[in-house]
Design a protein around this motif. Structure first.
Motif, mmCIF file in Angstrom:
data_model
loop_
_atom_site.group_PDB
_atom_site.id
_atom_site.type_symbol
_atom_site.label_atom_id
_atom_site.label_comp_id
_atom_site.label_asym_id
_atom_site.label_seq_id
_atom_site.Cartn_x
_atom_site.Cartn_y
_atom_site.Cartn_z
ATOM 1 N N GLU A 99 0.815 -1.224 0.000
ATOM 2 C CA GLU A 99 0.000 0.000 0.000
ATOM 3 C C GLU A 99 0.844 1.268 0.000
ATOM 4 O OE1 GLU A 99 -2.471 -0.681 3.512
ATOM 5 O OE2 GLU A 99 -4.069 -1.443 2.226
ATOM 6 N N PHE A 100 1.977 1.232 -0.708
ATOM 7 C CA PHE A 100 2.837 2.418 -0.770
ATOM 8 C C PHE A 100 3.016 2.857 -2.217
ATOM 9 C CE2 PHE A 100 3.674 0.494 3.238
ATOM 10 C CZ PHE A 100 3.933 1.547 4.096
ATOM 11 N N TYR A 159 11.990 6.083 1.721
ATOM 12 C CA TYR A 159 11.452 7.362 2.202
ATOM 13 C C TYR A 159 12.051 8.538 1.464
ATOM 14 C CZ TYR A 159 9.650 4.813 6.093
ATOM 15 O OH TYR A 159 8.978 3.936 6.857
ATOM 16 N N GLY A 160 11.594 9.696 1.902
ATOM 17 C CA GLY A 160 12.258 10.931 1.502
ATOM 18 C C GLY A 160 11.725 11.515 0.203
ATOM 19 N N SER A 161 10.486 11.180 -0.137
ATOM 20 C CA SER A 161 9.929 11.744 -1.359
ATOM 21 C C SER A 161 9.213 13.039 -1.027
ATOM 22 C CB SER A 161 8.956 10.774 -1.998
ATOM 23 O OG SER A 161 8.048 10.295 -1.026
ATOM 24 N N TYR B 168 1.490 3.737 10.542
ATOM 25 C CA TYR B 168 1.449 3.184 9.192
ATOM 26 C C TYR B 168 1.092 4.276 8.175
ATOM 27 C CZ TYR B 168 0.249 -0.145 5.456
ATOM 28 O OH TYR B 168 0.187 -0.839 4.282
ATOM 29 N N MET B 171 4.007 6.507 7.487
ATOM 30 C CA MET B 171 4.949 5.879 6.559
ATOM 31 C C MET B 171 4.423 5.969 5.135
ATOM 32 S SD MET B 171 5.727 2.625 8.963
ATOM 33 C CE MET B 171 7.186 1.966 8.233
ATOM 34 N N GLN B 172 3.127 5.798 4.977
ATOM 35 C CA GLN B 172 2.550 5.911 3.631
ATOM 36 C C GLN B 172 2.722 7.320 3.075
ATOM 37 O OE1 GLN B 172 -1.405 4.344 4.622
ATOM 38 N NE2 GLN B 172 -1.089 2.790 3.053
ATOM 39 N N GLY B 174 5.296 9.021 3.543
ATOM 40 C CA GLY B 174 6.717 9.241 3.312
ATOM 41 C C GLY B 174 7.462 9.772 4.526
ATOM 42 N N VAL B 175 6.864 9.636 5.701
ATOM 43 C CA VAL B 175 7.491 10.101 6.936
ATOM 44 C C VAL B 175 8.119 8.888 7.635
ATOM 45 C CG1 VAL B 175 7.060 11.161 9.190
ATOM 46 C CG2 VAL B 175 5.774 11.924 7.170
ATOM 47 N N GLU B 176 9.327 9.081 8.183
ATOM 48 C CA GLU B 176 9.971 7.970 8.877
ATOM 49 C C GLU B 176 9.463 7.890 10.321
ATOM 50 O OE1 GLU B 176 14.248 8.073 8.881
ATOM 51 O OE2 GLU B 176 14.358 6.368 10.264
ATOM 52 N N VAL B 177 9.013 6.717 10.726
ATOM 53 C CA VAL B 177 8.653 6.510 12.124
ATOM 54 C C VAL B 177 9.864 5.855 12.781
ATOM 55 C CG1 VAL B 177 7.037 5.419 13.718
ATOM 56 C CG2 VAL B 177 6.215 6.302 11.531
#
Ligand SMILES: Cc1cc2nc3c(=O)[nH]c(=O)nc-3n(C[C@H](O)[C@H](O)[C@H](O)COP(=O)(O)OP(=O)(O)OC[C@H]3O[C@@H](n4cnc5c(N)ncnc54)[C@H](O)[C@@H]3O)c2cc1C
Ligand code: SF4
Ligand code: SF4
Lengths: 161, 361
Positions: A99-100, A159-161, B168, B171-172, B174-177
């Protein structure tokens, strides 16, 4: 311990797998270790392979003989707790929920993660199903070395977008 | 002052289903919500829901909202919707005062249904007023309604379903947990949700909490420490995590203030989230014609809130003298659904709480 850190033990994981002979055909592996009030796995399976039963708090049970490995339950499970697995020679073929964004592409090499969140190997994406039916939970087909059969669970998200 | 047949306060899943049942029975409904959009918590839930088909399981929260509001659309002028309208006062004779923009007005209802939901609990720790410390609901609103990231690196506090799901969703986005801490010795929410974030690399640390936020003008780091069995911090176990956001998800408390204003009897029940109204079999409060349902009555799930809303809607319609088809049978079936939803280990707390309140489950 799963109650403490979210990681099931290898014994718990293996108890959900059929024999490797059975895995010559694709089968759903259900990792729903605690009783919760939920049953879309049962109601979504077109082959009646999954039973939760009258009390929706029971854990789902699967009949591997009925399961065709179609993957429908995989994207209908709100817990993302189901994967489909098959052994083909020295490779394991997985269908996992994802789901990403962005979605990986067919042919892409991806980092494969264990249940404790470590990168364990590389895999190849062999197909991506992300249509209306999947309703935003894509079904990623993945090929990995067979030795990671019991360890692989998902692919890395960047990450990091 | 305008008189209404039925007034529903709160347009979340409980209020929406209550309104639907009243309309179905032919009653006129005035539905009030302080937000711009109807839906309550559902407007922020982009994940698939649990439960069974009867409660739209496997649908996403936002899609359930669409199903419910579409059904409301059928009732035309029987339904009056007042959004961006806050109920600010309640009086014994079922008169409520409302504020909408710079307008102030009063309404009276023959039946009043409270479905105002809950507010988030705060957590005391040093510097918890620094910018960058958010409640989980605020983070969800920022991300899912406005598309704004709260930060780049987050420490989540609390492992109930909300803490797990918001992690969750972060994270979707685009943030780091960086980690999730939980004071208790085990994860509070569904393990499937926990496994979902753990396998993507989020550390879940039980017996651990946040000691203080560090930073000058905003959060630059968080100090966490281990807790003993009495939930006391263990000196020397401190660790610093580099984060720019601390997200607090330590539970909800029912919004009962308005009910208390009009003299409804409430009782403090820890298992249900705090002060909750005492209800009879019909979900009626101690004031005749005033009902309560959803998170306001006990902190639970949207699935059970929708079922309670239906029960209340049917009961209120009947006491308005409206005829409801198969009412007894439907109430029985709905009660059965609630029993099913609360039947397993996650329902232990609610069952215990309702027992303390004297409600049969
Ligand atoms: C992160 C998260 C994840 C969740 N996941 C799930 C899940 O997977 N499955 C599930 O079943 N449940 C889930 N829930 C729980 C579910 O969202 C709630 O239990 C449910 O929304 C409660 O419904 P409600 O109608 O009682 O209250 P709410 O949805 O909170 O609605 C209350 C409404 O009342 C309005 N209101 C309050 N006071 C006033 C006032 N004075 N005047 C006017 N309007 C007022 C509010 O604006 C709001 O719109 C989740 C909750 C959260 C936060
Ligand atoms: S993979 Fe297909 S056949 Fe097997 S259990 Fe899931 S839905 Fe049923
Ligand atoms: S749908 Fe998924 S989370 Fe729900 S009971 Fe089935 S396996 Fe468990």
């Amino acid at each position: 311990m799963i109650e403490k850190n979210g990681v099931p033990s290898m014994n718990q994981v293996k108890a959900e797998f059929p024999t490797q002979e059975t895995l010559a055909k694709p089968k759903a592996i259900i990792e729903c270790y605690k009783r919760i009030p939920c049953n879309p796995c049962e109601t979504s399976c077109p082959f009646d392979a999954i039973t939760v039963g009258e009390d929706i708090n029971e854990r789902p049970r699967i009949d591997f003989e009925k399961c065709t490995g179609c993957g429908i339950c995989v994207y209908n499970c709100p817990g993302l707790a189901i994967t489909v697995t098959q052994i083909k020679g020295d490779q394991a073929h997985l269908k996992i929920p994802y789901e990403f964004t962005p979605l990986p592409e067919k042919g892409e090499s991806v980092n494969v993660m264990s249940r404790s969140g470590e990168v364990i190997t590389q895999g190849t994406v062999t197909k991506v199903q992300a249509g209306k039916k999947q309703n935003k939970t894509a079904l990623i087909h993945l090929s990995i070395p067979k030795e990671f059969l019991y360890d692989a669970i998902t692919i890395e998200v960047s990450y990091g977008s | 002052m305008q008189n209404k047949e039925a007034i529903v306060i709160g347009g979340g899943p409980a209020g929406l289903t209550a309104a639907l049942e009243l309309l179905k029975a032919g009653a006129s409904v005035c539905l009030i919500d302080r937000n711009e959009r109807l839906g309550g918590q559902l407007t922020k839930q982009t994940h698939m829901f649990f439960g069974s088909e009867k409660q739209y399981a496997s649908h996403r929260g936002i899609d359930i909202l669409e199903i419910l509001t579409n059904s409301l659309g059928k009732y035309g002028n029987k339904l009056e919707i007042l959004t961006e309208t806050t109920v600010v006062g309640m009086y014994r004779d079922k008169v409520l005062s409302c504020v909408s923009g710079d307008k102030f007005f009063k309404l009276q209802g023959e039946k009043i249904i409270f479905a105002t939901g809950a507010s988030e609990k705060a957590l005391p720790f040093e510097n918890n007023d620094l910018p960058g410390v958010y409640a989980a609901g605020a983070v969800q609103t920022l991300m899912n309604e406005y598309g704004i990231k709260p930060g780049e690196k987050v420490l989540m506090v609390g492992s109930g379903n909300i803490g797990l799901i918001v992690s969750y969703q972060l994270m979707q986005a685009g943030v780091e947990v960086v980690a999730l801490v939980e004071a208790a010795d085990r994860i509070g929410g569904y393990l499937v949700h926990a496994s979902k974030i753990k396998r993507l690399g989020v550390d879940i640390l039980t017996n651990t909490s946040v000691k203080r936020a560090i930073g000058k003008d905003s959060v630059e780091a968080a100090e966490i420490w281990e807790l003993d069995e009495q939930w006391q911090g263990i000196e020397g176990s401190e660790r610093t995590l580099e984060v720019d956001t601390i997200c607090v998800a330590v539970g909800l408390a029912p919004l009962t203030e308005l009910l208390q204003q009009m003299g409804v009897n409430v009782k403090y029940v820890n298992e249900l989230g705090g002060n909750v109204p005492i209800l009879d079999e019909q979900y009626q409060t101690s004031v005749e014609g005033v009902y309560a349902c959803g998170d306001l009555a006990n902190i639970e799930e949207a699935s059970s809130a929708m079922v309670e809303g239906r029960i209340v809607g049917i009961n209120a319609a009947r006491s308005l003298g409206r005829s409801v088809e198969n009412a007894d049978f439907r109430i029985k079936a709905l009660r059965h659904e609630l029993k099913d939803l609360r039947g397993g280990p996650p329902g232990d707390k609610v069952r215990k709480g309702l027992k303390k309140l004297g409600v049969a489950t």
